[in-house]
Structures are given as C-alpha cells and as structure tokens.
Design an enzyme around this catalytic site. Structure first.
Site, mmCIF file in Angstrom:
data_model
loop_
_atom_site.group_PDB
_atom_site.id
_atom_site.type_symbol
_atom_site.label_atom_id
_atom_site.label_comp_id
_atom_site.label_asym_id
_atom_site.label_seq_id
_atom_site.Cartn_x
_atom_site.Cartn_y
_atom_site.Cartn_z
ATOM 1 N N GLU A 72 0.814 -1.212 0.000
ATOM 2 C CA GLU A 72 0.000 0.000 0.000
ATOM 3 C C GLU A 72 0.851 1.267 0.000
ATOM 4 O O GLU A 72 0.540 2.233 -0.712
ATOM 5 C CB GLU A 72 -0.954 0.013 1.201
ATOM 6 N N HIS A 141 -10.979 -4.680 9.847
ATOM 7 C CA HIS A 141 -11.588 -4.595 8.515
ATOM 8 C C HIS A 141 -12.935 -3.880 8.550
ATOM 9 O O HIS A 141 -13.786 -4.122 7.690
ATOM 10 C CB HIS A 141 -11.793 -5.992 7.905
HETATM 11 C C1 LIG Z 1 -1.867 -4.814 4.418
HETATM 12 C C2 LIG Z 1 -2.960 -5.602 3.817
HETATM 13 N N1 LIG Z 1 -3.257 -5.425 2.518
HETATM 14 C C3 LIG Z 1 -4.217 -6.160 1.947
HETATM 15 C C4 LIG Z 1 -4.925 -7.071 2.660
HETATM 16 C C5 LIG Z 1 -6.032 -7.879 1.996
HETATM 17 N N2 LIG Z 1 -5.575 -9.270 1.869
HETATM 18 C C6 LIG Z 1 -5.946 -10.197 2.764
HETATM 19 S S1 LIG Z 1 -5.184 -11.672 2.477
HETATM 20 C C7 LIG Z 1 -4.386 -11.061 1.125
HETATM 21 C C8 LIG Z 1 -3.482 -11.930 0.331
HETATM 22 C C9 LIG Z 1 -2.397 -12.464 1.189
HETATM 23 O O1 LIG Z 1 -1.584 -13.294 0.452
HETATM 24 P P1 LIG Z 1 -0.481 -14.129 1.207
HETATM 25 O O2 LIG Z 1 0.296 -13.238 2.102
HETATM 26 O O3 LIG Z 1 0.270 -14.894 0.204
HETATM 27 O O4 LIG Z 1 -1.308 -15.091 2.177
HETATM 28 P P2 LIG Z 1 -2.344 -16.226 1.773
HETATM 29 O O5 LIG Z 1 -3.690 -15.587 1.790
HETATM 30 O O6 LIG Z 1 -1.961 -16.726 0.431
HETATM 31 O O7 LIG Z 1 -2.189 -17.242 2.835
HETATM 32 C C10 LIG Z 1 -4.709 -9.724 0.921
HETATM 33 C C11 LIG Z 1 -4.180 -8.894 -0.172
HETATM 34 C C12 LIG Z 1 -4.620 -7.202 4.028
HETATM 35 N N3 LIG Z 1 -5.293 -8.035 4.826
HETATM 36 N N4 LIG Z 1 -3.631 -6.484 4.573
#
Ligand SMILES: Cc1ncc(C[n+]2csc(CCOP(=O)(O)OP(=O)(O)O)c2C)c(N)n1
Ligand SMILES: Cc1ncc(C[n+]2csc(CCOP(=O)(O)OP(=O)(O)O)c2C)c(N)n1
Ligand SMILES: [Mg+2]
Ligand SMILES: [Mg+2]
Lengths: 337, 337, 337, 337
Positions: A72, A141
């Site tokens: 972000e 959230h």
């Molecule tokens: C700082 C932030 N940006 C965006 C999000 C929205 N979001 C939730 S899970 C996710 C993807 C996360 O991917 P990863 O770290 O690979 O974890 P996974 O879900 O694959 O276990 C996003 C973008 C968030 N929770 N926090």
C-alpha cells in the site's frame, strides 16, 4: 430510493446500484482522459474483492488497471509521483483499515506538495477506499477513518450516500487537481438508485438535502444517511418532521447549508459511522453549534460509531453502529415529545 | 556489516575518461555547490537564515556526476540534504538562496525552505524531508515516463539511511517487476544522523537491490569522472527499458548532520573527517586530474573559483534584497486552482 | 520471477527420519486441522457462521511441522489464514469454533473472530488480519526473549504476499543486526488472493532474507517430516543465539482465498488444483510413509481419523450450544484495567 | 511559572526544564522497572536531536536505550510485540510528522490487541513524539497530529504543558497497561517550572485549572496553555477575568471539569495547535456546547492552527499558530467588551 435534489427528470433516469455507479464513473473518465489509471491489489481480473471494478480491465487492459503486490505504501508513492508528472491515478486501498499504511504518502506528500512547492507541482490523485462496519469482519476490517483525512489541509474527502452522488462525485474527484480521498461504504454496493443517462458531475462542498423537514435536522453521512431517512420516516409517524442533510464531502464542507437547516429547525442530530470521539460528528456539531447558536432550542446531539474497536460477534458489533431507533429516541428527547 | 572497500575492485582509470569541456563544467558545478553551501553555513552561524540546513559539502561529485549523465527533461527527486542535487540539475543560486531565506522569489515562494526546493523547469521534482520519500517520487515519475512513452529517466537521490525504510523495498520490487526507468542513487556518507551506518545495516548495502534482480553498482563517490561514467552507463540501460538500476556511492559529509551539529566527537573522529577532506576531496581530485593530465593551468581553476564566488555573492545579494511573500500568501496553494 | 522447483536440490529422504510416535502425533494434528476447516467451510456454506474465513486446507504440514519443532513456551504469531497455526500450537477445537461463531467461550470472548484468535496460554500471540503484521509481533516477542533471557523462540507465520510489505524488510534488518531469536516462516501458497505470486514478486523469494545475511531455507511444504526436520534445525540455531532464520515452504491452498471464493477459474486452473490435491497432499504423503515404511496399518490411520472427527463434532456441538457474550461486553477491554 | 493545582508546597520544589522533567521521569521509571526500555533513532549517545534523553544511555546502557535504523514502522512493531510479551517500551518517534509511518502499528495493533483478544493480551507501550510549529522547519516537521490518536478507541493521549505535568504524566504513561501516545511540544523543552522533590504521578483524564477566572474560560492544550495564560493576563488588564483549563490528556478527556468551567463563566474559547478542521478544538467545543448548552451566553469559539500545511517563511509560519492577540480579540468579542 433516496430523494435527490439534483435530479433531472425521471424519464432520463436509470436505476443502477452504488457499485455500478462507481464503475460507470470510472469507465467514463478513463475513456475521456488517457492519463487516468487505476492501481491496487486485485483490481484487474478480480475487479477487487467487492467486485466493484469488474470488467474495467476488459475495456482498458492491464496497462491502465494495474494489479500490484501487497504494498500500500509503495503503490501509493508511485501514484503520487506519477500524479506529479502528468497522470491521474486512482489508487485503490482495499479496506479503509489499510489506509494507515499509506498515510505518510497521503498526508506528507499528496496533501502538501502543491503548497510546499509554492503551487508549482500538482498531485491530481484519488485514493479510493471503504468504510463501514456490519460485515462481521472485526476490528481490522471495519473502520471508518475519514475523520483523519478531513483533518488534513490539502486533501478533499468525498463520502457519498447514493448511486447518484457516488457517480457525480467520482467524476469530480478524478477531474480535481488536488488529492481526494474517496470513501465508499462497503455495505452499500448493492443499494439501488436513479442516475441520469446524460453525463453530470457534482461539485465538492455542496450538501444535499435528502429530505426536507421543519422540526429537526438530521445531518448524516454515507451509510448513515439511510439510517437517518429511516429515522425520519419513523418520526413522521409520531408527527415530527425531520430534515435530512448529507454534506457529501466532509472537506470542503458546506457549512452554509448545514447551518441554514439548523437555523430553520432549531434542533440537530449529527450521525456518522466513524468513531464518535474526535470524529466527524465533532466538527459538524461544533460548526453548527457556533453558526446557529442563537437559533438552537436544544444542544446538538452526536451519534458516531461506539468508541470501541469493532467487535466480531454480531451481538456486539450491531450495537456499535448508530441505529434509527437511537436517533428517534434522541429526536423525541430534543423535541421534548 | 563490514565497511566498504574504498577502491572498488575493477576500478579502471581508463574507463573514466571524459572530455575536457565536460570535466571543466563538472568542476565548476562542484565548486558552485561548495561555495553555495559554505555561504549557507555562514548564514546560519550569523543568524541570518531561518531554521536549519543539511550541508552536502564533500558529496558534490555524486550530484554533479549523476546529473551530468542526464538530460534536462529527465527527472530527479531529492532529500533533506538536497542543495547539491538542485544546483547540479540546473537551479539558480539566487532563487535557491531566496528560498532558504523564505523570500518571495524563492523556488517555492518561500513556502518550502531548504528541505523542499522544487524546480520542475529543470526536471527537479523537489526535495522531500521524509527519509526514503524521494524514491517514491522518482519511481512514480518513471511510471509516468513509461506509461506515456516519454523516454525520460527518473533519478532518486537518497542517503544510505533510507535503506532502513520499508518503502524502498516495496518500490524496488515494483520497479523491477514493471521495468520502470528509474535510477536509485544511494549516497552512502556512512552516517544516519549521529549513528554509523554499520550499526543500522545488516549485511551488505548492495545485496538489497540485488535481491530484487536490480542491476547494482557500488563505487567510490569522490571522483566525479567515475560517478559520471558509471551513471552514464546505468542511465543508458535504464532508458533502454532494461528496468531500474541502483548506484551506491561511498562518500562523506564534511560538516555536521545539519548546520547546528558542531560537536561531533561522540560519533566520529576529527581524524576521520580530516582524512576525507585531505585525501578524498572531489574538487581536489578532479582539479588534480585536470592539471596533471589535461594540462589545465592552476590559473584556469582559480578563475572558475573566482567566477563562482561572484555568482554566489550576487545571488545572495539578490536574495537578501528580495521581498518576503505577502502575508496573504499563507492561504494560497493549499488546493490547486 | 521463475517458478520454484518442487523438489529442492539436496532433498535427502534419510534426513527426514522422525520417530513413529512423533509422526503419528503430526498425522493426527494435520487431520484435525483438515476436518476442523472442512467444518468451517460447511458452516459458512450453510450460513451458520458470521463473516468469512480463510481456509488452511492443503497447507497443514507447515503449521504442524513447525510447531512440532517448538516448545509450548515458544511463541507464534499468525495471519488471516490462521486456524492451522492455532490448532497446531495447542488450541482446543471447541473454543476455536466458539470464537468463529462469536460466542462467549471463544478464545477472544467472541470479539476477535476467525482472523484474530489469540491463545497466550499455548504461546499463540494471536492472528492478525493485516498482511505482514505477524512478523512484527514475533520479532517483538523475540526481542523480549532476548532482553529478558527467556530462551524462547518466536515464529512468525505469513504468506508469500507479505513480502510485498516494506515492514518485513525493516524487521529482518533489525532482527539480523540484533540477532533476535525469531524464525520467519513464509508459506508460499503461490497466490496473493487472486493473483499469482510471480506477478507480484521480482527476483527469487529467498534472496530477500539472504540480503540481510539471514540463514534461509526453501523447501517443499507438503511433507511434514521435511518441514519438521528443517524447522528443528533452524530453531536450534535460532535458540542458540545465531540470529533470525527464514524458512520458505512451497505449498498450496486447496480452497478459495476465503470461503466465499468459489469460482476460481479466472486466476487458476482446476488441473492445477487437482494435481496438488492428488499428488502433494500432506496427509496422504505422511499416511503413505507411515503405512509403507513404518508398517502402520490403514486401520490405525482410520481410527485417528474417526477420533478426530468425533473431537471436531463435539467441539462444534459445544460451540453451538455456548452462549453469546453479554451485550454489555461491548464496552469491556477497550483499555486494560 | 504556571499555576498548578496539584502543587505540594514550595519548599519541596525545584525549578527544572520541561526536557529535564521528561528525562527525570524516564530515568525514575527505568530504575523502578527493568522491563522499561527506550527505542528509536539516535536516542542513545545523541540523546535525540532535541537532546531530551541525553545521559540516559550512560546510566542504562545501550541494552535499554536502543538506537535503531530509520525504520519507524519496524521498531514500532517490535515495540508492540515486546509489550505483548512482558516489556514496557517507550518508542521514540522523533517528529510527530513521522507518526504516519507507524500509524498501522499504533492503530491496528497497539490500540486493538487488548480488545480483539478479549482482554487476554496487553500492550503497555508509550509512543513518545513531538508536536508544534514555530521552528522554521516547514510542512513535514511541524505538524501537531494528536487529533488522529484521540480519535482511536484503545489509545490514550497525553499532551502536557508544564514540567510538572510532563513528569507526572510520563510516570503514569509508563505504568499504564494500555498504549499511550505522548506528545511533547518541541518549542517547550527549555521552559522552566517547579517540580516536587518527592515522587508523584498525575492521573490521566484529570484536567488542571491553570488559572481561575469567572468571565470566560480558555481551554488550551500543550503550548497553547502559555498562549492562553498570556491572553488571560492581557484580559485582566481590561478587567476580564479568564479561567485557563488544561485537559492534559485529550483521551481520556475530563469532560466534567471543562463543562463545569463553561457553566461557571458562560463563555468559552478552545485553543489547540493541531489543524483546526476536524481537530481537537472540534471535540472540545462540541463537548462543551452540548454539556453547558443552557449556560452559554455566546457560541464556543475555536482556535486551531491555520488550515494550511505549515509554511517555511517566518512571515507566513507565524500567522498559522494561534496567538494571544487573537484570543484577546475573540474574548472581547464574546464578552461584548
Ligand atoms: C496490508 C494488507 N493489505 C491487503 C490485505 C487484503 N488481503 C488479505 S489476504 C491477502 C493476500 C495475502 O496473500 P499471502 O500473504 O500470500 O497469504 P495467503 O492468503 O496466500 O495465505 C490480501 C491482499 C490485508 N489483509 N492487509
Ligand atoms: C522517516 C524519517 N525518519 C527520520 C527522519 C529524521 N532524519 C532526518 S535525516 C536523517 C538521517 C538520514 O540519513 P541518510 O539517509 O543516510 O542521509 P544523510 O543525512 O546521511 O544524507 C534522519 C533520521 C526523517 N527525516 N524521516
Ligand atoms: Mg547518510
Ligand atoms: Mg499466498
């Protein structure tokens, strides 16, 4: 459907959802101006988690609807730098709760560069984000953090409550040469409303009277406009005529319309979904209490979100959001009914 | 982390050949920065300047060598220690002084001051006083250049301390993914304020950009010919669309972190300072090369020195005589018209 | 960036030897997570659960293998996809379900929900729904352990998407500088929500921690014996004071990003999903090893499966019958008493 | 010297500066409790740029006065994690303007973890930072952002105006089991005041009447208390008796004392150095206008910083800070003198 004063005439109107209104506005502006682009996490094929941007990538391609890493701060910074050099970015911050990560870029850079450079540089950027609780998404959230941005000179803050307003304000936001933070209530995306066929924009700093009344003024923002309208309907049943005023932008703020309505009715309740303490309701209440001082028959009452981190459990979360019932009670109290 | 080797392996005098004309131009630019800043120091010490300033003296070869490798239309972004970058990219001495004194003809109309000088006409997108921020501005400018096909390169100057900011990594990742035409120039003057960088930096500086697959060079930053030739090569690759590059220049600031940082013995020794001034001064190094290998007479160099001094004095005179901004200016430029 | 090799060089079956007792314990834990989450998916689909949940199914070997290498007093911190970590570290099924349903006996009294389960008694410092945040919590816990000489190791679980957050680099730098006893476990399930990680990640994942001089291993994450043995070695070094370590486990989530992400074909293929489920399932891999090389009978495994199912059902029953928090709870715990 | 209601008796008092009061409080608490530590940029040998912490490292060593890289988010995160596990960190954010970088840690983690965990985890942490313009430091080093934190449930915000208050509030902050943001006005460090020899603490949420009066109430915070006292003196000369009330903490907020004073005098001006729009003055004015509605003879007047980014040029900057003259004029106006 809400009452909307800027309505043209019903024949040229279509009923679309809040999400569709936003998508239309973005698409129209992207067609009009090739320097407009959208950037953020999962904005392209996924069309964001709330699917609001679905389809834009098909028309404009991944060159203008740009998926990013989960960065972000970084993509906000790129947005700012690109806005300084001729682009008009729409930077998508998926949840308003993630804004703190981009805060430094928004507040120390986007808001100040025009001023610090003595007017030489401009930062025509829109940060698109959400507010609102009620989705059982818990404390990280569900926040409504628009008060923070309303506090910072150099930023403008749009916070629409209807599809009509969303579309018109979005188009203004994109054309504005100053940075805008655009807050969408995530519970409102499927809300329907009439929107004209022809193009229109809504100027910033112009409140809209969503319902006229004479006994009490309900100043409400975003999702709270619906709550205020519900309350107004209930009040009507007991013979109280409530006026519902929606500032539409918290900055610039249409103090005149707010104060005029307060002078007319003599009683005011302000309702906003941000935390109550040091929140938007404080500014609105203070502005009205000062500007309509000699006309008020009762103190201005404030309803913000309860001053707690938003809890997960439905039995707890539901208490934290201002309700029509609370407003009705307060209105009865103020009007001594 | 271990201290850098001052003479990087592979240094090859031959490859730093530059034309006489270019060398003389770079010499003059370095002398200009030197004298400009000595004047700034003096203004502070004689209480003629509001606020503080962070002097670049000792690091002149970096700004000058890198900017010599750029075209006028190319972008730079700068930091709290920004006077050298601004001058090297083309800013005028008089308007620089005017800004430092908070005067109306200053580059920002007096609103920015020492840490915020911006001059879009010379491609300078402005200094920014938040460590690391310059990298965001330049990466965003590179994004514009790529999207609009402008063919411009954007250079971000920052100190080694900026590698403490997470923002840099987010930016490097996106710049590398999207092959943005940005050159990151890390001026490693060995100190983050009052702390040696080895105490704040794990591993080797150069491994940070390398981890993102970014072309990286680490060189001594005191020989302007070396800086220029290295920057020139990197700029060529960057402009050709090969993606971002990262240039680390080891250097030293002769003065304090800012003009008020007089007693420095608790964080670095007089010997260390003396060694750099005596043995690694960029003006002396280029001067010696000019006289020893290019048969430039000492008188020619003295003449440059004298001309520059006159330019500085008349610029300062201009600034001192310039008016302050009108008090009503305080409200202008908060929002773009 | 290039796709990872699924069989890392140097994989040596021998070195993954574990005792039968340990293997059976890990088997049971993986089955527990699997059945727990299948129940969660079902609760969502039958509208019995408020909000959403992010399922860990497919990734069980990582939480179980890593937690098997920890003592009860060691710390973990977790993410939005956290059920597996919580269970593996010792959480009870019934109280987990209770939290997911927003009930009073839930681990957070219903205030946290799926994304915020914390259980300090089992060393679980809580799940955090902001990508990257878990790394901060664990690094801070490691700081405490070092300062107070507790001898505890802190493990941060996070997805590969977290490498988009600048925070990680700031933390790795300090952890390396100060030799903090923290193990970063990156669960590379190949997707950041709806985007393949190769589109968001420049260079190789493992080069990021290596740039800070951090001991780094990248392994397949589907064989729990491999995960356990690798984690055990790293934990030993970390506990011995050698500084942080970083473990990347390549893995896959079988279900959507969250329970509502049903139609996934726009970002990944059914074939890919099927291949992982069929060929790389952690429960099957360990099951096969147990039956094939340890002479464990299929009946023994079925018995475990049956026992676990009963545990899950009775836990769910407990949660369903549990009361909601008292509405007055909404105001409690904003400030510590 | 200010009037201070909590004063013991003059014989047991010493005159020390605001900076010394802070240093004493920190030293005393570090002696009392070995889990207290200080972490930030240049806090150790340099004692911070304002030299407030000078000498602490000599007594407590670099183990407890920890210099960091320039990583506000990262070391704030470590602070939070360490606070969750038994330490009591004081996290030093050099300028309040850098808080946006740490915002996510403060707002999504420190403020919420106690609540989200249902009260199981605690985050006893203090973020130490500055506010206030007037140093010719321009827009990125002059902000007063305390309104943001006052808006967030879960945080407490201290904002002292005298050495006595600074010391007493600091000791309370460190002992508090909830996160505290501690704002020091950087123009006030050399201000002198009396402090008792014996140990004392000042409870949060208790306003202090810095001067009694009966005609008008001036509610002021931090540096604005001095401005209010100056104004009160000037008002006395024209026969108006002003009461000066200092809330000392913006959250918890001592609404009772504010409202009681407003009821007594019937006229109120609130003064705070944050931006006026949506700032601290809005909440204070709204609380008073509601609570003392039937007692007010005139609208509550607000003075915040001018709603512009802080300009560099002294002729501009000086206009942005509320002055005693402005307050005197407003008071005369309200009292119709
Ligand atoms: C700082 C932030 N940006 C965006 C999000 C929205 N979001 C939730 S899970 C996710 C993807 C996360 O991917 P990863 O770290 O690979 O974890 P996974 O879900 O694959 O276990 C996003 C973008 C968030 N929770 N926090
Ligand atoms: C984000 C941020 N943190 C802290 C500061 C305060 N500060 C100003 S300059 C500086 C040191 C910068 O060191 P470096 O990046 O090496 O640049 P140098 O001053 O050596 O040129 C610090 C910590 C700041 N301006 N911004
Ligand atoms: Mg440096
Ligand atoms: Mg992932």
């Amino acid at each position: 459907m809400f009452m909307q004063n800027n309505q043209v005439n019903d024949e040229n109107m279509r009923e679309i959802s809040f999400a569709e209104a936003i998508r239309e506005a973005l698409a129209e502006e992207m067609r009009r101006d090739p320097t407009v682009y959208i950037m953020g996490e999962d904005v392209a094929e996924a069309g964001t988690p709330f699917k609001v941007l679905l389809g834009l990538v098909d028309e404009f391609g991944t060159e203008r609807v740009v998926d990013t890493p989960i960065s972000e701060a970084g993509f906000s910074a790129i947005g700012v730098g690109s806005a300084m050099t001729g682009m008009r970015p729409v930077i998508d911050i998926m949840f308003g709760d993630f804004l703190p990560l981009a805060m430094e870029q928004i507040v120390n850079r986007a808001a100040k560069i025009h001023y610090m450079s003595g007017g030489k540089l401009r930062v025509p950027i829109v940060f698109r984000t959400t507010l609102g609780a009620g989705r059982r998404s818990a404390a990280q959230h569900s926040q409504s953090l628009h008060a923070w941005f309303s506090h910072i000179p150099g930023l403008k803050v749009a916070i629409p409550s209807t599809p009509y307003d969303a579309k018109g304000l979005w188009k203004t936001a994109i054309r504005d040469d100053s940075p805008v933070i655009f807050f969408e209530d995530k519970m409102m995306y499927s809300l329907k409303g009439l929107v004209p066929d022809e193009e229109y924009t809504i100027p910033f700093g112009l409140a809209d009277i969503k319902r006229s009344g004479k006994d009490i003024t309900l100043v409400a923002t975003s999702s709270m406009v619906q709550v205020a309208l519900d309350a107004a309907k209930k009040l009507e049943e007991i013979g109280l005529s409530a006026e519902v005023v929606d500032p539409r932008t918290t900055w610039p703020l249409d103090k005149k319309t707010l104060i005029a309505s307060a002078k007319k009715t003599g009683r005011v309740i302000v309702i906003d979904e941000g935390y109550e303490q040091y929140g938007v309701t404080a500014e609105l209440a203070a502005v009205i209490a000062e500007g309509a001082f000699y006309y008020l028959d009762a103190p201005v009452r404030r309803f913000g979100a309860m001053d707690v981190p938003v809890p997960f459990s439905p039995v707890l979360e539901d208490q934290t959001i201002p309700s029509a019932e609370q407003i009705v009670e307060a209105a009865k109290d103020l009007c001594a009914v | 982390m271990s201290e850098p080797k001052m003479e990087p392996a592979g240094r090859n005098e031959k490859s730093f050949e530059v034309s006489l004309k270019r060398a003389l131009r770079m010499y003059r630019q370095m002398v200009r920065i030197r004298h400009f800043e000595e004047r700034v120091d003096n203004l502070y010490k004689t209480a003629q300047m509001p606020g503080l300033a962070h002097l670049y003296i000792g690091e002149e070869a970096i700004a000058v060598g890198v900017c010599e490798a750029l075209g006028k239309a190319d972008y730079i972004s700068s930091t709290h220690r920004g006077h050298g970058h601004c001058l090297a990219k083309g800013a005028l001495v008089g308007r620089m002084f005017a800004e430092l004194l908070g005067k109306k003809p200053g580059y920002c109309g007096g609103k920015g001051g020492s840490m915020h000088i911006a001059d879009p006409d010379s491609g300078n997108l402005g200094a920014d006083a938040i460590v690391g921020a310059s990298a965001g501005v330049a990466t965003g400018a590179a994004f514009t250049s790529k999207k609009l096909g402008l063919g411009k390169v954007a250079v971000a100057f920052f100190g080694e301390g900026a590698l403490g900011q997470g923002l840099l990594y987010e930016l490097m990742n996106m710049a590398a993914l999207w092959k943005l035409p940005v050159l990151y120039v890390c001026e490693n003057n060995m100190y983050n304020e009052y702390t040696r960088y080895t105490e704040t930096t794990a591993g080797q500086l150069e491994d940070r950009p390398l981890a993102f697959g970014i072309q990286t060079k680490r060189i001594g930053g005191q020989d302007v010919r070396e800086v220029y030739r290295t920057a020139e090569e990197l700029v060529k690759d960057v402009r050709a669309g090969q993606g971002p590059a990262f240039l680390i220049c080891d250097t030293y600031r002769y003065y304090g972190h800012h003009v008020g940082d007089i007693n420095r013995s608790y964080y670095r020794s007089k010997e260390e300072e003396g060694m750099w001034k005596k043995e690694r001064d960029p003006i002396r190094i280029l001067g010696a090369w000019l006289t020893d290998t290019k048969n430039v007479s000492p008188e020619t160099l003295s003449k440059i020195d004298k001309e520059v001094r006159e330019e500085i004095e008349s610029g300062l005179e201009f600034a001192k005589n310039a008016p302050y901004p009108d008090p009503t200016e305080v409200n202008a430029n908060v929002y773009a018209e």
